[in-house]
Enzyme design. Structure first.
Site, PDB file in Angstrom:
ATOM      1  N   SER A 243     101.959 -75.364  -9.327  1.00 12.23           N
ATOM      2  CA  SER A 243     103.399 -75.097  -9.516  1.00 12.23           C
ATOM      3  C   SER A 243     104.369 -75.056  -8.343  1.00 12.23           C
ATOM      4  CB  SER A 243     103.564 -74.164 -10.731  1.00 12.23           C
ATOM      5  OG  SER A 243     102.732 -73.518 -11.073  1.00 12.23           O
TER       6      SER A 243
ATOM      7  N   HIS B 163     102.663 -79.462 -14.401  1.00 12.75           N
ATOM      8  CA  HIS B 163     101.529 -79.980 -13.480  1.00 12.75           C
ATOM      9  C   HIS B 163     101.758 -81.424 -13.997  1.00 12.75           C
ATOM     10  CE1 HIS B 163      99.599 -76.119 -12.574  1.00 12.75           C
ATOM     11  NE2 HIS B 163     100.386 -75.718 -13.424  1.00 12.75           N
TER      12      HIS B 163
ATOM     13  N   ARG C 295      95.546 -80.886 -11.607  1.00 11.42           N
ATOM     14  CA  ARG C 295      94.525 -79.581 -11.431  1.00 11.42           C
ATOM     15  C   ARG C 295      93.988 -79.025 -12.782  1.00 11.42           C
ATOM     16  NH1 ARG C 295      97.058 -75.475  -7.576  1.00 11.42           N
ATOM     17  NH2 ARG C 295      95.284 -75.695  -6.294  1.00 11.42           N
ATOM     18  N   THR C 296      92.514 -78.914 -12.670  1.00 11.57           N
ATOM     19  CA  THR C 296      91.892 -78.307 -13.874  1.00 11.57           C
ATOM     20  C   THR C 296      91.621 -76.963 -13.480  1.00 11.57           C
ATOM     21  OG1 THR C 296      90.959 -80.531 -14.392  1.00 11.57           O
ATOM     22  CG2 THR C 296      89.773 -78.213 -15.296  1.00 11.57           C
ATOM     23  N   HIS C 297      92.353 -76.017 -14.246  1.00 12.04           N
ATOM     24  CA  HIS C 297      92.196 -74.797 -14.077  1.00 12.04           C
ATOM     25  C   HIS C 297      91.044 -74.012 -14.495  1.00 12.04           C
ATOM     26  CE1 HIS C 297      96.564 -75.127 -12.987  1.00 12.04           C
ATOM     27  NE2 HIS C 297      96.462 -73.827 -12.505  1.00 12.04           N
TER      28      HIS C 297
ATOM     29  N   GLU D 250      98.176 -60.655 -14.599  1.00 11.78           N
ATOM     30  CA  GLU D 250      97.432 -59.361 -14.608  1.00 11.78           C
ATOM     31  C   GLU D 250      98.189 -58.047 -15.181  1.00 11.78           C
ATOM     32  OE1 GLU D 250      98.687 -61.605 -12.079  1.00 11.78           O
ATOM     33  OE2 GLU D 250      96.827 -62.707 -12.115  1.00 11.78           O
TER      34      GLU D 250
ATOM     35  N   SER E  88      94.287 -69.910  -9.321  1.00 10.90           N
ATOM     36  CA  SER E  88      93.419 -71.145  -8.835  1.00 10.90           C
ATOM     37  C   SER E  88      93.085 -71.136  -7.558  1.00 10.90           C
ATOM     38  CB  SER E  88      94.573 -72.604  -8.988  1.00 10.90           C
ATOM     39  OG  SER E  88      95.519 -72.397  -7.854  1.00 10.90           O
TER      40      SER E  88
ATOM     41  N   ASN F 254     107.286 -64.928  -8.557  1.00  6.45           N
ATOM     42  CA  ASN F 254     107.406 -63.776  -9.092  1.00  6.45           C
ATOM     43  C   ASN F 254     106.799 -62.653  -8.165  1.00  6.45           C
ATOM     44  OD1 ASN F 254     105.251 -64.966 -10.716  1.00  6.45           O
ATOM     45  ND2 ASN F 254     104.785 -63.151 -10.493  1.00  6.45           N
TER      46      ASN F 254
HETATM   47  N1  HPA Z   1      99.907 -63.859 -11.477  1.00  7.40           N
HETATM   48  C1  HPA Z   1      99.037 -65.033 -11.685  1.00  7.40           C
HETATM   49  N2  HPA Z   1      99.294 -66.182 -11.677  1.00  7.40           N
HETATM   50  C2  HPA Z   1     100.616 -66.519 -11.153  1.00  7.40           C
HETATM   51  C3  HPA Z   1     101.464 -65.466 -11.109  1.00  7.40           C
HETATM   52  C4  HPA Z   1     101.201 -64.066 -11.324  1.00  7.40           C
HETATM   53  O1  HPA Z   1     101.860 -63.325 -11.184  1.00  7.40           O
HETATM   54  N3  HPA Z   1     102.827 -65.974 -10.841  1.00  7.40           N
HETATM   55  C5  HPA Z   1     102.530 -67.379 -10.857  1.00  7.40           C
HETATM   56  N4  HPA Z   1     101.087 -67.677 -11.273  1.00  7.40           N
END
Ligand code: HPA
Length: 275
Positions: free
Chosen positions: A42, A74, A95-97, A196, A215, A238
């Site tokens: 991303s 994606h 991408r495969t997550h 999280e 990833s 972020n």
């Molecule tokens: N956590 C996990 N994956 C992410 C985050 C995050 O804060 N921001 C973008 N991908």
């Protein structure tokens, strides 16, 4: 065929399927060998347009083992790009997550395929949350190491692979010759797709993490197994949950990616030709 996907068959050889995928890529692109591969996560997709001249674009699902990505934002294509230095780059926009629950073989298939096309360098990029408060959304950082919190591995059986210097110090140094201000940090791969909790972010911090995402770590292990040199870069979209005071959203992540894509794409373009 009894399995919906060739890699789902436990008896299948994932390396043979990767070799077959590489053969298809050679035929569809007309490029016998690629030198370098990039997985664009991303925020990074613009780099595909900036690193060089695209000579072929393939919908990923035309190549064995690849599937269309689950996430909007994606792009599900494979591109062959001629770099200004004459090298050939394979750009993986599909991408495969791990959180898609298709198993690790499918997660790392693109990396194994890249290796089978001849690529010696694997660039893994992602959008991720930042734990260091000095990082603002839009900051690109180098991955110096990772903590794999998936409790899974792409390695099957008693396959012991050294992960010292997994994220090449040499490649990080090259990146810093282009932008000396690039910071680096340890990437923690969580399973996702939920973000999280603040407590999990504090745990990641306590165990030495600086970046949280969903990833890259499993892919890096597969790339090392394949003998590739790895450059990892995260776009901080972020601050991680609890570090930033407002709730996280996928829209915010996509928006931060959009705002940064021109800058980080140009940065990556300048780095790629030096590797
Ligand atoms: N956590 C996990 N994956 C992410 C985050 C995050 O804060 N921001 C973008 N991908």
């Amino acid at each position: 065929m009894p399995y919906a996907h060739p890699l789902d068959d436990p008896a299948a050889d994932p390396f043979a399927i990767a070799a077959q995928a590489a053969q298809q890529i050679a035929e569809l692109t007309g490029v016998a060998q690629h030198d370098i591969a990039l997985t664009l996560g991303s925020g990074w997709s613009k780099a595909a347009d900036l690193i060089g001249e695209t000579t072929a674009t393939i919908p990923a699902d035309e190549v064995i083992g690849f599937s269309s990505p689950a996430v909007v934002g994606h792009v599900g294509t494979l591109r062959s790009v001629l770099l200004p230095n004459g090298k050939r780059a394979l750009v993986i926009g599909a991408r495969t997550h791990y959180y898609e629950n298709h198993g690790v073989r499918r997660v790392v298939h693109s990396v194994r395929t890249a290796a089978a096309t001849g690529a010696k360098i694997m660039i893994l990029t992602n959008g991720a949350g930042g734990i260091k408060e000095t990082w603002t959304p839009g900051t690109p950082v180098l991955i110096s190491d990772h903590i794999n919190l998936t409790a899974d591995s792409p390695l099957e059986g008693a396959t012991f692979v050294d992960l010292t210097d997994l994220y090449s110090a040499r490649l990080r140094d090259v990146a810093r010759t282009i932008d000396a201000s690039l910071d680096e940090g340890v990437y923690c791969q969580f399973r996702g797709p939920h973000y999280e909790t603040p407590a999990e972010v504090q745990m990641a911090k306590a165990i030495g993490g600086h970046i949280v995402g969903m990833s890259t770590a499993l892919e890096a292990i597969a790339a090392r197994q394949a003998g590739m040199e790895i450059l990892g870069m995260s776009l901080i979209t972020n601050l991680a949950a609890g570090i930033q005071k407002t709730p996280l959203s996928h829209e915010e992540v996509i928006e931060a990616g959009r705002n940064a894509e021109a800058t980080i794409g140009a940065l990556l373009a300048r780095i790629v030709v030096e590797l």
